[in-house]
Design an enzyme around this catalytic site. Structure first.
Site, PDB file in Angstrom:
ATOM      1  N   VAL A   1      -5.524  20.819 -18.632  1.00 15.56           N
ATOM      2  CA  VAL A   1      -6.757  20.522 -19.365  1.00 15.56           C
ATOM      3  C   VAL A   1      -7.936  21.144 -18.626  1.00 15.56           C
ATOM      4  O   VAL A   1      -8.219  20.763 -17.493  1.00 15.56           O
ATOM      5  CB  VAL A   1      -6.999  18.998 -19.494  1.00 15.56           C
ATOM      6  CG1 VAL A   1      -8.272  18.739 -20.307  1.00 15.56           C
ATOM      7  CG2 VAL A   1      -5.812  18.307 -20.129  1.00 15.56           C
TER       8      VAL A   1
ATOM      9  N   LYS B   1      -4.942  18.759 -25.483  1.00 17.00           N
ATOM     10  CA  LYS B   1      -5.708  18.401 -24.289  1.00 17.00           C
ATOM     11  C   LYS B   1      -6.432  17.069 -24.481  1.00 17.00           C
ATOM     12  O   LYS B   1      -6.530  16.256 -23.548  1.00 17.00           O
ATOM     13  CB  LYS B   1      -6.704  19.515 -23.965  1.00 17.00           C
ATOM     14  CG  LYS B   1      -6.042  20.824 -23.577  1.00 17.00           C
ATOM     15  CD  LYS B   1      -7.056  21.963 -23.475  1.00 17.00           C
ATOM     16  CE  LYS B   1      -6.388  23.267 -23.086  1.00 17.00           C
ATOM     17  NZ  LYS B   1      -7.345  24.410 -23.094  1.00 17.00           N
TER      18      LYS B   1
END
Length: 591
Positions: free
Chosen positions: A383, A459
């Site tokens: 992420v 994410k």
């Protein structure tokens, strides 16, 4: 700008014992990034590379300059400017926001002219202003403005004094980063025995026994201004604190540099763009870790730039036969990757991965396997690239319950929007922008995962797990694809951003919205950003950094590896590496 997790900067001073030459600059980047992952802002002060000041002194002498003149000071101080420029450039290459100051723009003032001056003050507002534009300010040490405005230098070891002066002006904690990691009874580099390390040492004693480690003037200035001063090694927060308290020795006497008793063995799964970058970065610190083998799809393909110590194989069993302590998974996908990650964790091997699809869909189960077998699963690079989104969420959660998250999580879409909206009088269409982003290395050959919003949704699901303990199915998160119509809206109405949102009730979306606040409206290139709102209404936590590219992703992977290496070196350290799986990596057998 909204407040970050801490408004008090940390001053990190890198001396020539750790920044010996340009090859060590990436290691300083990693140390700065370690502090950024903890939510800190950083002022990085640098010395000249080893031997550079002596060379410049010789150059000044060869030109018949008065050794104590402003002209000589201007020449002698060039070494710090060189190091600072390279560090700022390397931070930018890693996708980290940095502002480069010099002695003028930082407002560093000396007490007198010449080459052995004291320090009179700092323009704290200028330094804080630089930090407001990013999380890092880079300042060359050793040089300041004399009362007449000419350059003056602060004597041998003067970068220590620069760091302390900045700490005093900013009310900041100061870490002098040295190769030995503390103040010792005797110089551990030359002592025949193992001299004791001071856990804490008084200012008075530091002026006597610590002269080799810290410039005496810096110690005196720290005492005068009550600066929180420590001598530490790279990668460690344990060293020697210098205070008014009585001196006390630590239990151990060896050099403290956060290295494990033997290098941590690493198996690397995947040698693509990021995998090659990771292999090259890890090879810079052979005392801490070594990539012994890399799993690839085709072992016959040449891989220029791969360190010669890395053996290539296309058989998974070969990778595990090396008995790695850590497995780095960078092959992507969710089938083979899941099998290999599960195999590693079930064998008690910790795993670092950048695989967002795998963590979004199977992260909870894999973390459970890690806990069961005493391993860790770290996935910061999944992420945000160089944006430490997961670490910032965890750090924010320590302050109290999180209300919501608003973020730009897909660097490719941000790059495409910037390329089209900022094209000037000749509009650039989506297809042309995609080709340019592919050439720049930001967009995949097949960019559909980015354009559809699936990447950002995956994410966002990971962040929802970290922030709220929620298990969201990325496929069910509402999302808007990037189309020509979105590009037209962005050109006509002002910059749009692909904004991912999730709150504590599990409401989640990925949409294109107008960006009016500075955090998102001015987000350049392929950068990501995050805003974490707290339930108590206190100022949100914010940060921005590059979200795509080889080196930003590499930095995040290497930072996770460094956490595991620190765990191997000190299993009892307080800063755990994973909220979901906090069992430390065991010190390798036989070490």
């Amino acid at each position: 700008m909204p407040a970050t997790i801490t408004d008090t900067p940390y001053v990190l001073k890198f001396g020539s014992s750790v920044l010996r030459g340009p090859a060590d600059v990436p290691l300083a980047v990693s140390e700065i990034y370690r502090h950024l992952r903890l939510g800190r802002r950083v002022v990085a002060v640098v010395s000249a590379f080893r031997g550079r000041t002596d060379t410049l002194i010789a150059h000044a002498a060869a030109c018949d300059l008065d050794a104590n003149s402003p002209a000589a000071a201007g020449v002698i101080g060039l070494g710090e400017a060189e190091t600072a420029a390279l560090l700022a450039a390397a931070l930018g290459n890693a996708g980290l926001p940095a502002s480069l100051l010099d002695w003028r723009t930082a407002g560093l003032r000396a007490t007198e002219t010449g080459t052995n001056a004291g320090v009179a003050g700092v323009d704290a507002a200028a330094v804080r202003g630089a930090l407001a534009h990013g999380r890092v300010a880079v300042v060359p040490g050793y040089v300041a403005a004399a009362p007449d405005g000419s350059p003056a230098v602060l004597g041998r070891g003067g970068s220590d004094l620069t760091a302390v002066a900045l700490g005093a002006a900013l009310d900041a904690e100061v870490h002098l980063i040295k190769d030995v990691g503390g103040v010792y009874e005797r110089d551990p580099a030359v002592a025949a025995d193992a001299p004791g390390r001071y856990q804490g040492i008084s200012y008075a004693d530091a002026l006597v026994v610590g002269r080799q480690a810290v410039q005496p003037r810096a110690v005196e200035h720290a005492e005068k201004t009550a600066v929180r001063l420590s001598v530490v090694a790279p990668g460690s927060d344990a060293g020697t604190s210098i205070t008014r308290k009585a001196s006390r020795l630590a239990a151990e006497g060896h050099r403290l540099d956060s290295a494990p008793e033997r290098p941590v063995r690493i198996a690397l799964l995947g040698i693509g763009t990021v995998g090659l970058g990771v292999a090259r970065r890890l090879a810079r610190e052979p005392r801490r870790h070594g990539v012994e083998i890399a799993l690839v799809r085709d072992a016959a393909i040449a891989r220029p730039g791969l360190p010669p110590t890395v053996r290539i194989t296309d058989h998974p069993d070969d990778a595990f036969a090396t008995d790695p302590d850590v497995v780095i998974e960078l092959i992507g996908g969710t089938t083979l990757a899941a099998d290999l990650v599960e195999r590693a964790l079930a064998g008690g091997r910790s795993v670092v991965t950048a695989n967002k699809a795998l963590i979004a869909s199977d992260g909870a189960r894999l973390h459970a396997i890690a806990r069961e077998h005493g391993a860790q699963l770290l996935h910061s690079a999944a992420v945000g690239g160089a944006l430490p989104a997961i670490e910032l969420v965890r750090a924010a959660r320590e302050r109290g319950p999180i209300a919501s998250i608003r973020a730009v999580l897909n660097g490719t879409c941000n790059d495409l929007l910037n390329r089209t909206a900022n094209a000037g009088t000749t509009p650039v269409g989506l297809e042309e922008a995609i080709r340019a982003a592919q050439l720049a290395g930001y967009a995949e050959a097949d960019p559909s995962l980015d354009l559809s919003g699936d990447d950002a949704a995956q994410k966002l699901a990971i962040l929802a797990r970290e922030a709220f303990g929620l298990e969201l199915d990325p496929a069910l998160i509402e999302r808007e694809p990037l189309t020509d119509e979105v590009i037209s809206r962005s050109i006509a109405d002002g910059p749009l951003r692909q904004i991912a949102r999730v709150d504590s009730e599990g409401r989640a979306s990925v949409r294109f919205e107008s960006a009016t606040d500075r955090l998102l409206a001015e987000l350049p290139g392929a950068w990501n950003a995050i805003e974490i709102a707290l339930a108590d209404g206190s100022p949100p936590v914010t940060a921005a950094a590059a979200g795509a590219g080889r080196w930003p992703t590499t930095e995040a992977v290497v930072a996770d590896v460094a956490e595991l290496v620190r765990a191997a070196s000190d299993p009892h350290r307080a800063d755990r590496t994973s909220a979901a799986s906090d069992a430390p990596l065991a010190t390798p057998a036989g070490a």
